[in-house]
Design a protein around this motif. Sequence first.
Motif, PDB file in Angstrom:
ATOM      1  N   GLY A  67      -3.374   0.884  12.098  1.00  0.00           N
ATOM      2  CA  GLY A  67      -4.726   1.276  12.471  1.00  0.00           C
ATOM      3  C   GLY A  67      -5.755   0.274  11.989  1.00  0.00           C
ATOM      4  N   PRO A  68      -7.032   0.638  12.068  1.00  0.00           N
ATOM      5  CA  PRO A  68      -8.116  -0.239  11.613  1.00  0.00           C
ATOM      6  C   PRO A  68      -8.013  -0.495  10.109  1.00  0.00           C
ATOM      7  N   LEU A  69      -8.666  -1.560   9.643  1.00  0.00           N
ATOM      8  CA  LEU A  69      -8.700  -1.854   8.218  1.00  0.00           C
ATOM      9  C   LEU A  69      -9.355  -0.702   7.476  1.00  0.00           C
ATOM     10  N   ASN A  70      -8.752  -0.332   6.364  1.00  0.00           N
ATOM     11  CA  ASN A  70      -9.179   0.833   5.595  1.00  0.00           C
ATOM     12  C   ASN A  70     -10.028   0.378   4.396  1.00  0.00           C
ATOM     13  N   PRO A  71     -11.303   0.755   4.338  1.00  0.00           N
ATOM     14  CA  PRO A  71     -12.183   0.310   3.240  1.00  0.00           C
ATOM     15  C   PRO A  71     -11.637   0.642   1.852  1.00  0.00           C
ATOM     16  N   GLU A  72     -10.971   1.793   1.727  1.00  0.00           N
ATOM     17  CA  GLU A  72     -10.430   2.178   0.416  1.00  0.00           C
ATOM     18  C   GLU A  72      -9.394   1.170  -0.058  1.00  0.00           C
ATOM     19  N   TRP A  73      -8.496   0.773   0.849  1.00  0.00           N
ATOM     20  CA  TRP A  73      -7.443  -0.167   0.455  1.00  0.00           C
ATOM     21  C   TRP A  73      -7.973  -1.590   0.332  1.00  0.00           C
ATOM     22  N   LEU A  74      -8.964  -1.947   1.117  1.00  0.00           N
ATOM     23  CA  LEU A  74      -9.606  -3.239   0.928  1.00  0.00           C
ATOM     24  C   LEU A  74     -10.171  -3.340  -0.488  1.00  0.00           C
ATOM     25  N   ASP A  75     -10.801  -2.268  -0.931  1.00  0.00           N
ATOM     26  CA  ASP A  75     -11.376  -2.266  -2.268  1.00  0.00           C
ATOM     27  C   ASP A  75     -10.287  -2.342  -3.341  1.00  0.00           C
ATOM     28  N   ARG A  76      -9.245  -1.536  -3.191  1.00  0.00           N
ATOM     29  CA  ARG A  76      -8.188  -1.485  -4.216  1.00  0.00           C
ATOM     30  C   ARG A  76      -7.423  -2.795  -4.318  1.00  0.00           C
ATOM     31  N   ILE A  77      -7.180  -3.463  -3.173  1.00  0.00           N
ATOM     32  CA  ILE A  77      -6.307  -4.641  -3.175  1.00  0.00           C
ATOM     33  C   ILE A  77      -7.090  -5.949  -3.305  1.00  0.00           C
ATOM     34  N   LEU A  78      -8.128  -6.113  -2.507  1.00  0.00           N
ATOM     35  CA  LEU A  78      -8.860  -7.377  -2.537  1.00  0.00           C
ATOM     36  C   LEU A  78      -9.921  -7.409  -3.630  1.00  0.00           C
ATOM     37  N   ALA A  79     -10.654  -6.310  -3.794  1.00  0.00           N
ATOM     38  CA  ALA A  79     -11.730  -6.308  -4.789  1.00  0.00           C
ATOM     39  C   ALA A  79     -11.202  -6.074  -6.206  1.00  0.00           C
ATOM     40  N   LYS A  80     -10.395  -5.026  -6.371  1.00  0.00           N
ATOM     41  CA  LYS A  80      -9.973  -4.652  -7.729  1.00  0.00           C
ATOM     42  C   LYS A  80      -8.754  -5.450  -8.221  1.00  0.00           C
ATOM     43  N   GLN A  81      -7.818  -5.768  -7.321  1.00  0.00           N
ATOM     44  CA  GLN A  81      -6.623  -6.499  -7.734  1.00  0.00           C
ATOM     45  C   GLN A  81      -6.758  -8.007  -7.518  1.00  0.00           C
ATOM     46  N   HIS A  82      -7.827  -8.443  -6.871  1.00  0.00           N
ATOM     47  CA  HIS A  82      -8.116  -9.874  -6.676  1.00  0.00           C
ATOM     48  C   HIS A  82      -6.980 -10.600  -5.946  1.00  0.00           C
ATOM     49  N   VAL A  83      -6.300  -9.888  -5.035  1.00  0.00           N
ATOM     50  CA  VAL A  83      -5.129 -10.464  -4.355  1.00  0.00           C
ATOM     51  C   VAL A  83      -5.513 -11.750  -3.622  1.00  0.00           C
ATOM     52  N   GLY A  84      -4.713 -12.775  -3.823  1.00  0.00           N
ATOM     53  CA  GLY A  84      -5.063 -14.102  -3.316  1.00  0.00           C
ATOM     54  C   GLY A  84      -4.505 -14.458  -1.965  1.00  0.00           C
ATOM     55  N   MET A 341       5.831 -12.167  -2.759  1.00  0.00           N
ATOM     56  CA  MET A 341       5.570 -11.410  -1.533  1.00  0.00           C
ATOM     57  C   MET A 341       5.925  -9.971  -1.863  1.00  0.00           C
ATOM     58  N   VAL A 342       4.957  -9.222  -2.362  1.00  0.00           N
ATOM     59  CA  VAL A 342       5.233  -7.981  -3.078  1.00  0.00           C
ATOM     60  C   VAL A 342       6.038  -6.954  -2.273  1.00  0.00           C
ATOM     61  N   PRO A 343       5.696  -6.510  -1.078  1.00  0.00           N
ATOM     62  CA  PRO A 343       4.557  -6.784  -0.229  1.00  0.00           C
ATOM     63  C   PRO A 343       3.560  -5.619  -0.150  1.00  0.00           C
ATOM     64  N   HIS A 344       3.834  -4.461  -0.809  1.00  0.00           N
ATOM     65  CA  HIS A 344       2.945  -3.303  -0.664  1.00  0.00           C
ATOM     66  C   HIS A 344       2.275  -2.867  -1.965  1.00  0.00           C
ATOM     67  N   ASP A 345       2.988  -2.921  -3.057  1.00  0.00           N
ATOM     68  CA  ASP A 345       2.491  -2.361  -4.323  1.00  0.00           C
ATOM     69  C   ASP A 345       1.794  -3.441  -5.145  1.00  0.00           C
ATOM     70  N   ALA A 346       0.539  -3.735  -4.806  1.00  0.00           N
ATOM     71  CA  ALA A 346      -0.202  -4.766  -5.526  1.00  0.00           C
ATOM     72  C   ALA A 346      -0.377  -4.404  -6.996  1.00  0.00           C
ATOM     73  N   GLU A 347      -0.766  -3.169  -7.262  1.00  0.00           N
ATOM     74  CA  GLU A 347      -1.031  -2.749  -8.638  1.00  0.00           C
ATOM     75  C   GLU A 347       0.228  -2.797  -9.497  1.00  0.00           C
ATOM     76  N   GLY A 348       1.384  -2.460  -8.894  1.00  0.00           N
ATOM     77  CA  GLY A 348       2.622  -2.509  -9.660  1.00  0.00           C
ATOM     78  C   GLY A 348       2.941  -3.919 -10.123  1.00  0.00           C
ATOM     79  N   PHE A 349       2.734  -4.888  -9.241  1.00  0.00           N
ATOM     80  CA  PHE A 349       3.037  -6.275  -9.613  1.00  0.00           C
ATOM     81  C   PHE A 349       2.019  -6.832 -10.593  1.00  0.00           C
ATOM     82  N   THR A 350       0.731  -6.686 -10.281  1.00  0.00           N
ATOM     83  CA  THR A 350      -0.278  -7.278 -11.152  1.00  0.00           C
ATOM     84  C   THR A 350      -0.255  -6.664 -12.550  1.00  0.00           C
ATOM     85  N   SER A 351      -0.030  -5.346 -12.630  1.00  0.00           N
ATOM     86  CA  SER A 351       0.017  -4.706 -13.952  1.00  0.00           C
ATOM     87  C   SER A 351       1.223  -5.184 -14.752  1.00  0.00           C
ATOM     88  N   ALA A 352       2.332  -5.447 -14.052  1.00  0.00           N
ATOM     89  CA  ALA A 352       3.515  -5.956 -14.748  1.00  0.00           C
ATOM     90  C   ALA A 352       3.247  -7.344 -15.319  1.00  0.00           C
TER      91      ALA A 352
END
Length: 709
Positions: A67-84, A341-352
């Motif tokens: 579906g369309p880009l989800n603002p909640e996940w944009l915030d969690r992954i790009l803003a909060k996790q700083h995914v590159g 290439m995580v590829p879904h759980d950004a927080e799991g990888f970055t926190s580790a």
Amino acid sequence: MRKTLLMALLLAASTALAQTHPYLDTRLPVEQRVQDLLNRMTLEEKVGQLTQINVQRLMGRDEWDRGPLNPEWLDRILAKQHVGSLLSGGGAAPQPNTPEAWARMTNDLQRYALTHSRLKIPILYGVDAVHGHNNVIGATMFPHNIGLGATFDTKFPHQIGEVTARALRATGITWNFAPDADMGRDPRWGRFYETWGEDPVLASEMVAANVRGLQGPALGPDSVAATVKHFIGYGSPVGGKDRADARITSAQLRGVHLPPFQAGLTAGAATVMVNSGSVNGVPAHASGELLTNLLRGDLGFRGITVSDWEDVRKLQTVHKVAPTYRDAVRMALAAGVDVSMVPHDAEGFTSAVLDLVKSGDLPAGRVDEAAARVLALKFRLGLFEQPFADAQKASAAVTAGTDLALRAARQSITLLASDGRTLPLGERARRVLVVGERARDPRSQLGGWTIGWQGLPKNEDTRAITILDGMKQVVPKGTQLRYSAGVPGQPDADALVVVVGEPPHAEGEADNPTLALPAADLALLREATASGKPVVAVLLAGRPIVIPDDVRTRLAAFVMAYLPGSEGGRAVADVLYGNTSPSGRLPFTWPMAAAHVPAPYDEPGRSGAPLYAFGHGLSYTTFAYRDLRATRDAVTVTVANTGRVAGSHSVLAFARPQGSTSPARLVTFGRVVLQPGESRVLTLALPLGRLPAPNVSIHVGDLHATTID
């Protein structure tokens, strides 16, 4: 208006930063810009650069929603996790799946990342564009690598790389997970068609050419980062099973599997992807011997090493060498993986990663090292200066290259066997019956990695000329051309063209332990040969297929079309009707039986004589060689067209140490186009180090025993 204002604000912010921050000063060397930026980043921001997330995690309401880009996940992954970096795994496309929609989606993602990045760091966006921009409906799809290998012509991977790079960049994509540098040593393996064949010299030349095409003379705003994959040994799994362990001696590793990677890196490949399997019992993602000692130490690689899909976690779940995910992350980063290439759980990888650094189990310098490599690539690609794509140019770029795709497919097609009468179709075949659903369904000729991971989904369509379409385009006047899904009881035809093959597939789902045709296709061939009519079999497949002798020996002709892409139907038709003389030569050994594999031509003591040898391929004309000469630098031979029609011909030169009984190995090759009666002197370069010994015997065709002193 709102987007225009936002762009102006971003530009103003960047200008302001440039006045104080050296990393935004394009006049400075990349290394200096990287160090300045790295010094300003928090640990969390650095760890984000090591993280790659599938775009579907940012779409819709769940992790597989398109579906369309989800603002909640944009915030969690790009803003909060700083995914590159982000990627589109197979099938992860915007809706609608158009070139313009791709450009808009990547622009939206890039814009969000820049807006929410304290230091205005852009993202990298990656895809598997392995035979054109194959994720986009309507894109030009080139032949898969195994067919390009049959051309023995490096201009095709180079030019295809250029066209693909322009298509990717026009849709906002900057990282291509290609070319495949694996060696195709076992045709049972599901990824065999992604290789260039079984020979390291052929693969090396093709990989290097493709890298140069994708990246251009230097990385910049008009090119994409190439990825040589999968380092290393992936193409020799035990039993031909995808991701199985590879048992490889040191001599095989360096003499067979390493050359294509070395060639790709010498050509400038910016990134390397890691083998999903294991080598001699050690998972490649946890092997410091491979990823640090060999890749960094011996080969001097300085770019990014990226994991394959979820392969860091698989150190715990599949290979079971790590008791926890945290341990798996530690092992991979310590071994030399830079980006996961995580590829879904950004927080799991970055926190580790953060926990590992804070506990002292992973040096902070290792994170700095990996993040610096990612940032350097972003600078080299010009992303800080030009992060957005022009959506208005996307469609033209993605659909470009149809003539190139047609020429490559024509030159790849390999005539394996012929009775010398039925082909080319002409005066003797005024009534031609085309048989088989694959003749009018593009899926088999497009293969895997086409819109979807496992090939073109049944509910989707894309631009392609099928074999039936192509034959309709070139059928001569006065010839009756008809189609039937099956073989009629009494075919009213002078010749039957029966199109068979494998369904589209990828990775483990594509493993074929028996090298057999699907049962329905074999039954179709058997019925056709029992009809008493001349039968031309056209095979759409990414590997050699074993056809029972009682069927194969009754064929009037056997044509290997490989996986020829969106223009492949016209290319096949041109060969069948004689508009093009077939010139493809097998880039692999075709076994008599599956029990004989793996048995590449250069392997001492291989079991059983092949059905068709490496380099085999017939033509509608004939060629002769004379005046073979060799030096340490080149092989020179005169090639003559001794037949009645014009033709293109690949010349293969083999060598073995003088007096040795070991198999002769390919050392150089070239291509020539000749009119009937024409001859030409062809000089084939021998790069330094290519010859197996100081004194060798060279042979080309029947000419041999020419010694280099």
